[in-house]
Design a protein around this motif. Sequence first.
Motif, PDB file in Angstrom:
ATOM      1  N   LEU A  21       0.831  -1.202   0.000  1.00 28.76           N
ATOM      2  CA  LEU A  21       0.000   0.000   0.000  1.00 28.76           C
ATOM      3  C   LEU A  21       0.868   1.255   0.000  1.00 28.76           C
ATOM      4  O   LEU A  21       0.568   2.225  -0.703  1.00 28.76           O
ATOM      5  CB  LEU A  21      -0.928   0.007   1.220  1.00 28.76           C
ATOM      6  N   ALA A  22       1.962   1.240   0.752  1.00 24.10           N
ATOM      7  CA  ALA A  22       2.878   2.378   0.786  1.00 24.10           C
ATOM      8  C   ALA A  22       3.481   2.633  -0.596  1.00 24.10           C
ATOM      9  O   ALA A  22       3.548   3.772  -1.054  1.00 24.10           O
ATOM     10  CB  ALA A  22       3.980   2.133   1.810  1.00 24.10           C
ATOM     11  N   ARG A  23       3.914   1.561  -1.268  1.00 26.18           N
ATOM     12  CA  ARG A  23       4.497   1.695  -2.598  1.00 26.18           C
ATOM     13  C   ARG A  23       3.481   2.293  -3.581  1.00 26.18           C
ATOM     14  O   ARG A  23       3.796   3.199  -4.356  1.00 26.18           O
ATOM     15  CB  ARG A  23       4.986   0.343  -3.101  1.00 26.18           C
ATOM     16  N   GLU A  24       2.259   1.792  -3.538  1.00 25.56           N
ATOM     17  CA  GLU A  24       1.215   2.299  -4.438  1.00 25.56           C
ATOM     18  C   GLU A  24       0.928   3.774  -4.171  1.00 25.56           C
ATOM     19  O   GLU A  24       0.753   4.555  -5.099  1.00 25.56           O
ATOM     20  CB  GLU A  24      -0.061   1.473  -4.285  1.00 25.56           C
ATOM     21  N   THR A  25       0.897   4.161  -2.903  1.00 28.62           N
ATOM     22  CA  THR A  25       0.633   5.554  -2.538  1.00 28.62           C
ATOM     23  C   THR A  25       1.738   6.469  -3.039  1.00 28.62           C
ATOM     24  O   THR A  25       1.469   7.534  -3.619  1.00 28.62           O
ATOM     25  CB  THR A  25       0.498   5.686  -1.002  1.00 28.62           C
ATOM     26  N   ILE A  26       2.987   6.074  -2.842  1.00 29.47           N
ATOM     27  CA  ILE A  26       4.123   6.893  -3.280  1.00 29.47           C
ATOM     28  C   ILE A  26       4.126   7.039  -4.795  1.00 29.47           C
ATOM     29  O   ILE A  26       4.303   8.139  -5.329  1.00 29.47           O
ATOM     30  CB  ILE A  26       5.449   6.300  -2.765  1.00 29.47           C
ATOM     31  N   GLN A  27       3.915   5.933  -5.511  1.00 25.28           N
ATOM     32  CA  GLN A  27       3.911   6.002  -6.973  1.00 25.28           C
ATOM     33  C   GLN A  27       2.732   6.812  -7.497  1.00 25.28           C
ATOM     34  O   GLN A  27       2.849   7.481  -8.512  1.00 25.28           O
ATOM     35  CB  GLN A  27       3.900   4.607  -7.570  1.00 25.28           C
ATOM     36  N   LYS A  28       1.610   6.770  -6.804  1.00 28.11           N
ATOM     37  CA  LYS A  28       0.444   7.547  -7.210  1.00 28.11           C
ATOM     38  C   LYS A  28       0.708   9.046  -7.025  1.00 28.11           C
ATOM     39  O   LYS A  28       0.350   9.851  -7.881  1.00 28.11           O
ATOM     40  CB  LYS A  28      -0.773   7.125  -6.379  1.00 28.11           C
ATOM     41  N   GLU A  29       1.355   9.406  -5.920  1.00 25.88           N
ATOM     42  CA  GLU A  29       1.639  10.808  -5.643  1.00 25.88           C
ATOM     43  C   GLU A  29       2.764  11.358  -6.505  1.00 25.88           C
ATOM     44  O   GLU A  29       2.781  12.550  -6.799  1.00 25.88           O
ATOM     45  CB  GLU A  29       1.961  11.006  -4.167  1.00 25.88           C
ATOM     46  N   ASN A  30       3.717  10.509  -6.884  1.00 27.77           N
ATOM     47  CA  ASN A  30       4.822  10.973  -7.716  1.00 27.77           C
ATOM     48  C   ASN A  30       5.312   9.835  -8.617  1.00 27.77           C
ATOM     49  O   ASN A  30       6.124   9.020  -8.201  1.00 27.77           O
ATOM     50  CB  ASN A  30       5.973  11.487  -6.846  1.00 27.77           C
ATOM     51  N   PRO A  31       4.829   9.780  -9.868  1.00 26.06           N
ATOM     52  CA  PRO A  31       5.209   8.700 -10.790  1.00 26.06           C
ATOM     53  C   PRO A  31       6.696   8.681 -11.154  1.00 26.06           C
ATOM     54  O   PRO A  31       7.187   7.682 -11.660  1.00 26.06           O
ATOM     55  CB  PRO A  31       4.364   8.967 -12.031  1.00 26.06           C
ATOM     56  N   ARG A  32       7.428   9.758 -10.882  1.00 22.99           N
ATOM     57  CA  ARG A  32       8.865   9.782 -11.206  1.00 22.99           C
ATOM     58  C   ARG A  32       9.685   8.908 -10.255  1.00 22.99           C
ATOM     59  O   ARG A  32      10.816   8.573 -10.547  1.00 22.99           O
ATOM     60  CB  ARG A  32       9.400  11.207 -11.157  1.00 22.99           C
ATOM     61  N   LEU A  33       9.112   8.565  -9.124  1.00 27.84           N
ATOM     62  CA  LEU A  33       9.804   7.695  -8.173  1.00 27.84           C
ATOM     63  C   LEU A  33       9.545   6.249  -8.580  1.00 27.84           C
ATOM     64  O   LEU A  33       8.527   5.668  -8.253  1.00 27.84           O
ATOM     65  CB  LEU A  33       9.316   7.972  -6.753  1.00 27.84           C
ATOM     66  N   ARG A  91      14.517   7.178  -6.015  1.00 24.77           N
ATOM     67  CA  ARG A  91      14.451   6.064  -5.072  1.00 24.77           C
ATOM     68  C   ARG A  91      13.845   6.477  -3.734  1.00 24.77           C
ATOM     69  O   ARG A  91      14.170   7.511  -3.161  1.00 24.77           O
ATOM     70  CB  ARG A  91      15.852   5.505  -4.821  1.00 24.77           C
ATOM     71  N   VAL A  92      12.963   5.621  -3.252  1.00 21.26           N
ATOM     72  CA  VAL A  92      12.419   5.715  -1.898  1.00 21.26           C
ATOM     73  C   VAL A  92      12.519   4.313  -1.313  1.00 21.26           C
ATOM     74  O   VAL A  92      11.929   3.381  -1.849  1.00 21.26           O
ATOM     75  CB  VAL A  92      10.946   6.179  -1.886  1.00 21.26           C
ATOM     76  N   ARG A  93      13.302   4.162  -0.255  1.00 26.84           N
ATOM     77  CA  ARG A  93      13.413   2.846   0.377  1.00 26.84           C
ATOM     78  C   ARG A  93      12.305   2.680   1.407  1.00 26.84           C
ATOM     79  O   ARG A  93      12.042   3.587   2.198  1.00 26.84           O
ATOM     80  CB  ARG A  93      14.762   2.699   1.070  1.00 26.84           C
ATOM     81  N   LEU A  94      11.665   1.515   1.383  1.00 28.65           N
ATOM     82  CA  LEU A  94      10.644   1.190   2.380  1.00 28.65           C
ATOM     83  C   LEU A  94      11.273   0.244   3.395  1.00 28.65           C
ATOM     84  O   LEU A  94      11.500  -0.929   3.104  1.00 28.65           O
ATOM     85  CB  LEU A  94       9.437   0.526   1.717  1.00 28.65           C
ATOM     86  N   PRO A 115       9.194   6.736   5.063  1.00 26.61           N
ATOM     87  CA  PRO A 115       9.754   6.674   3.707  1.00 26.61           C
ATOM     88  C   PRO A 115      10.181   8.069   3.244  1.00 26.61           C
ATOM     89  O   PRO A 115       9.465   9.040   3.474  1.00 26.61           O
ATOM     90  CB  PRO A 115       8.586   6.157   2.863  1.00 26.61           C
ATOM     91  N   ARG A 116      11.348   8.145   2.606  1.00 24.67           N
ATOM     92  CA  ARG A 116      11.846   9.423   2.097  1.00 24.67           C
ATOM     93  C   ARG A 116      12.698   9.184   0.863  1.00 24.67           C
ATOM     94  O   ARG A 116      13.242   8.094   0.682  1.00 24.67           O
ATOM     95  CB  ARG A 116      12.639  10.187   3.171  1.00 24.67           C
ATOM     96  N   VAL A 117      12.796  10.192   0.029  1.00 24.17           N
ATOM     97  CA  VAL A 117      13.621  10.099  -1.166  1.00 24.17           C
ATOM     98  C   VAL A 117      15.070  10.001  -0.712  1.00 24.17           C
ATOM     99  O   VAL A 117      15.539  10.810   0.066  1.00 24.17           O
ATOM    100  CB  VAL A 117      13.442  11.343  -2.074  1.00 24.17           C
ATOM    101  N   THR A 118      15.748   8.932  -1.167  1.00 19.30           N
ATOM    102  CA  THR A 118      17.144   8.739  -0.771  1.00 19.30           C
ATOM    103  C   THR A 118      17.972   8.416  -1.971  1.00 19.30           C
ATOM    104  O   THR A 118      18.459   7.395  -2.214  1.00 19.30           O
ATOM    105  CB  THR A 118      17.291   7.619   0.282  1.00 19.30           C
TER     106      THR A 118
END
Length: 107
Positions: free
Chosen positions: A57-69, A89-92, A104-107
């Motif tokens: 769910l976290a991965r889907e949310t991040i990709q939905k909010e920012n497709p460049r990640l 990249r965002v590591r979970l 989760p944060r852009v790293t």
Amino acid sequence: MEKLTVVVAFLLLTSLFQPLTARNLEIDVFQLDVSQSGCPGVTKDTWPELLGVPAKLARETIQKENPRLTNIPNVLNGSPVTEDFRCDRVRLFVNVLDFVVQTPRVT
């Protein structure tokens, strides 16, 4: 067989407490400001609301909010990771039950 059951039950119980304690113990030693890093198109760099949710769910949310990640791997909490910075990249960081235990944060 009974010992194995007790060990498995213990591991499951301890992994359930990890998301609760991770919120209080998370310490940011090195924080990078994404807006100064020059990552084009990154409008949001952290997702504190995803603590304790399933990684899928976290991965889907991040990709939905920012497709460049596009690079969003699951990393078992406490595992070593590289210190290089990538704008895509965002590591979970997850526990053994696959729940997010660090912001989760852009790293």
